[in-house]
Scaffold this motif. Structure first.
Motif, PDB file in Angstrom:
ATOM      1  N   ILE A  13       0.867  -1.174   0.000  1.00 25.00           N
ATOM      2  CA  ILE A  13       0.000   0.000   0.000  1.00 25.00           C
ATOM      3  C   ILE A  13       0.905   1.225   0.000  1.00 25.00           C
ATOM      4  N   CYS A  14       0.699   2.107  -0.969  1.00 26.17           N
ATOM      5  CA  CYS A  14       1.554   3.293  -1.082  1.00 26.17           C
ATOM      6  C   CYS A  14       0.779   4.554  -0.702  1.00 26.17           C
ATOM      7  N   SER A  15       1.519   5.593  -0.353  1.00 21.63           N
ATOM      8  CA  SER A  15       0.868   6.851   0.019  1.00 21.63           C
ATOM      9  C   SER A  15       0.703   7.789  -1.169  1.00 21.63           C
ATOM     10  N   ASP A  16       1.563   7.668  -2.173  1.00 22.93           N
ATOM     11  CA  ASP A  16       1.491   8.491  -3.378  1.00 22.93           C
ATOM     12  C   ASP A  16       1.545   7.535  -4.571  1.00 22.93           C
ATOM     13  N   TYR A  17       0.378   7.235  -5.118  1.00 15.73           N
ATOM     14  CA  TYR A  17       0.262   6.202  -6.140  1.00 15.73           C
ATOM     15  C   TYR A  17       1.144   6.480  -7.361  1.00 15.73           C
ATOM     16  N   GLU A  18       1.087   7.681  -7.908  1.00 15.70           N
ATOM     17  CA  GLU A  18       1.851   7.985  -9.114  1.00 15.70           C
ATOM     18  C   GLU A  18       3.356   7.898  -8.871  1.00 15.70           C
ATOM     19  N   HIS A  22       5.649   5.064 -10.687  1.00 18.95           N
ATOM     20  CA  HIS A  22       6.854   5.443 -11.430  1.00 18.95           C
ATOM     21  C   HIS A  22       8.079   4.677 -10.913  1.00 18.95           C
ATOM     22  N   PHE A  23       8.240   4.616  -9.594  1.00 19.69           N
ATOM     23  CA  PHE A  23       9.384   3.933  -8.989  1.00 19.69           C
ATOM     24  C   PHE A  23       9.432   2.457  -9.399  1.00 19.69           C
ATOM     25  N   TYR A  24       8.319   1.745  -9.228  1.00 16.84           N
ATOM     26  CA  TYR A  24       8.318   0.303  -9.490  1.00 16.84           C
ATOM     27  C   TYR A  24       8.358  -0.031 -10.982  1.00 16.84           C
ATOM     28  N   THR A  25       7.793   0.831 -11.835  1.00 18.67           N
ATOM     29  CA  THR A  25       7.778   0.518 -13.271  1.00 18.67           C
ATOM     30  C   THR A  25       8.935   1.165 -14.029  1.00 18.67           C
ATOM     31  N   GLN A  26       9.206   2.436 -13.779  1.00 20.42           N
ATOM     32  CA  GLN A  26      10.229   3.148 -14.551  1.00 20.42           C
ATOM     33  C   GLN A  26      11.627   2.982 -13.981  1.00 20.42           C
ATOM     34  N   ILE A  27      11.760   2.929 -12.657  1.00 18.40           N
ATOM     35  CA  ILE A  27      13.085   2.782 -12.049  1.00 18.40           C
ATOM     36  C   ILE A  27      13.458   1.300 -11.915  1.00 18.40           C
ATOM     37  N   LEU A  28      12.582   0.515 -11.276  1.00 21.04           N
ATOM     38  CA  LEU A  28      12.891  -0.912 -11.087  1.00 21.04           C
ATOM     39  C   LEU A  28      12.565  -1.756 -12.314  1.00 21.04           C
ATOM     40  N   GLY A  29      11.747  -1.250 -13.218  1.00 20.95           N
ATOM     41  CA  GLY A  29      11.486  -1.947 -14.477  1.00 20.95           C
ATOM     42  C   GLY A  29      10.480  -3.077 -14.412  1.00 20.95           C
ATOM     43  N   LEU A  30       9.619  -3.085 -13.389  1.00 16.50           N
ATOM     44  CA  LEU A  30       8.579  -4.108 -13.339  1.00 16.50           C
ATOM     45  C   LEU A  30       7.535  -3.816 -14.416  1.00 16.50           C
TER      46      LEU A  30
END
Length: 129
Positions: A13-18, A22-30
């Protein structure tokens, strides 16, 4: 005895969805499998994968309470990803302005690892294959 095949997924559960998306898809590449907005819960649910393996459900909820996660609170301690090269992974994250601990060596396996934090300060470990 119960037979468990593998871990199916981890829910976050995240506090800031966008920011987290971005972190999980653009940085970590999931990879995004599916993204759904659930109106009745005012919540996004983002299903993420590594290659074709479903691994993370990323949720947003209005005003989620803070969770104590450090230094050693009870509960899930961290999320760990296996990488082929720890030093390359760390350098990549640093190049994207992600703060990182120094690389350490596991005293039992002699494999290298390090930690970062996701946008909600969830500890994430990168561990040598």
């Amino acid at each position: 005895m119960l037979k468990i095949n593998k871990i199916h997924h981890i829910a976050i559960i995240c506090s800031d969805y966008e920011k987290s998306k971005h972190f999980y898809t653009q940085i970590l590449g999931l990879n995004i499998i599916q993204e759904v907005y659930r109106t009745e819960r005012q919540s996004y649910k983002l299903d993420l994968a590594i290659d074709d393996n479903y691994v993370i459900e990323l949720f947003s909820f209005p005003n989620p309470p803070k969770r104590i996660s450090r230094p050693e609170a009870s509960g899930l301690r961290h999320l760990a990803f296996e990488v082929n090269n720890v030093e390359e992974a760390r350098n990549y994250l640093l190049s994207h302005s992600i703060e990182s601990e120094t690389i350490r060596v596991d005293e039992f396996t002699n494999k290298e690892f390090f930690f970062i934090a996701d946008p909600d300060n969830l500890p994430i470990e990168f561990y040598q294959k």
